[in-house]
Design a protein around this motif. Structure first.
Motif, PDB file in Angstrom:
ATOM      1  N   MET A   1     -42.575  -2.276 -75.172  1.00 36.67           N
ATOM      2  CA  MET A   1     -41.404  -2.418 -74.327  1.00 36.67           C
ATOM      3  C   MET A   1     -41.239  -3.901 -73.993  1.00 36.67           C
ATOM      4  O   MET A   1     -42.165  -4.517 -73.492  1.00 36.67           O
ATOM      5  N   TYR A   6     -34.176  -5.325 -67.087  1.00 38.32           N
ATOM      6  CA  TYR A   6     -34.055  -4.360 -66.013  1.00 38.32           C
ATOM      7  C   TYR A   6     -33.317  -3.106 -66.442  1.00 38.32           C
ATOM      8  O   TYR A   6     -33.411  -2.076 -65.805  1.00 38.32           O
ATOM      9  N   THR A   7     -32.577  -3.181 -67.524  1.00 37.36           N
ATOM     10  CA  THR A   7     -31.887  -2.002 -68.038  1.00 37.36           C
ATOM     11  C   THR A   7     -31.740  -2.134 -69.552  1.00 37.36           C
ATOM     12  O   THR A   7     -31.875  -3.214 -70.110  1.00 37.36           O
ATOM     13  N   TYR A   8     -31.492  -1.037 -70.200  1.00 34.90           N
ATOM     14  CA  TYR A   8     -31.394  -1.011 -71.668  1.00 34.90           C
ATOM     15  C   TYR A   8     -30.080  -0.360 -72.059  1.00 34.90           C
ATOM     16  O   TYR A   8     -29.547   0.483 -71.342  1.00 34.90           O
ATOM     17  N   TRP A  14     -35.416   4.315 -73.991  1.00 33.43           N
ATOM     18  CA  TRP A  14     -36.226   3.716 -72.934  1.00 33.43           C
ATOM     19  C   TRP A  14     -35.777   4.128 -71.536  1.00 33.43           C
ATOM     20  O   TRP A  14     -36.439   3.773 -70.554  1.00 33.43           O
ATOM     21  N   ASN A  18     -38.231   3.870 -68.334  1.00 34.73           N
ATOM     22  CA  ASN A  18     -37.883   2.807 -67.385  1.00 34.73           C
ATOM     23  C   ASN A  18     -37.685   3.386 -65.993  1.00 34.73           C
ATOM     24  O   ASN A  18     -38.137   2.807 -64.999  1.00 34.73           O
ATOM     25  N   THR A  22     -40.004   2.640 -62.655  1.00 33.84           N
ATOM     26  CA  THR A  22     -39.364   2.171 -61.425  1.00 33.84           C
ATOM     27  C   THR A  22     -39.803   3.014 -60.236  1.00 33.84           C
ATOM     28  O   THR A  22     -40.112   2.486 -59.164  1.00 33.84           O
TER      29      THR A  22
END
Length: 98
Positions: A1, A6-8, A14, A18, A22
């Motif tokens: 990863m 912070y985002t995909y 993912w 993710n 978090t």
């Protein structure tokens, strides 16, 4: 990863991991706050623990705190796996169960 993302974009697979990481970070942060609060409250409460606060079984808890240089004035007799219990409770020694 990859790091520092912070985002995909959708569809890479993912998203769920993710989100799970978090949530774990928030749980860890809350646990750290509880730990720090416990440290602060314990520091200001100033209730000192005794030499054997847990009614322990082993000989290291029979010595005063802080321990003297020599630990024991004479070698204690060890007849079971719980020698301090045997000293504190002579009516119910652990050695009779072994």
């Amino acid at each position: 990863m990859p790091r520092r993302i912070y985002t995909y974009e959708p569809g890479r697979g993912w998203d769920t991991l993710n989100f799970l990481v978090t949530i774990g970070a928030f749980v860890q942060g809350i646990a750290t706050l509880v730990f720090v609060a416990n440290l602060i409250v314990s520091y200001f409460k100033e209730k000192k623990a005794g030499n054997d606060p847990w009614d322990a079984w082993t000989l290291e808890w029979s010595v005063s705190s802080p321990p003297p240089v020599y630990n024991f004035a004479s070698l204690p007799r060890v007849a079971s796996r719980r020698p301090l219990w045997d000293l504190k409770h002579p009516e119910d020694p652990d050695s009779r169960y072994e």
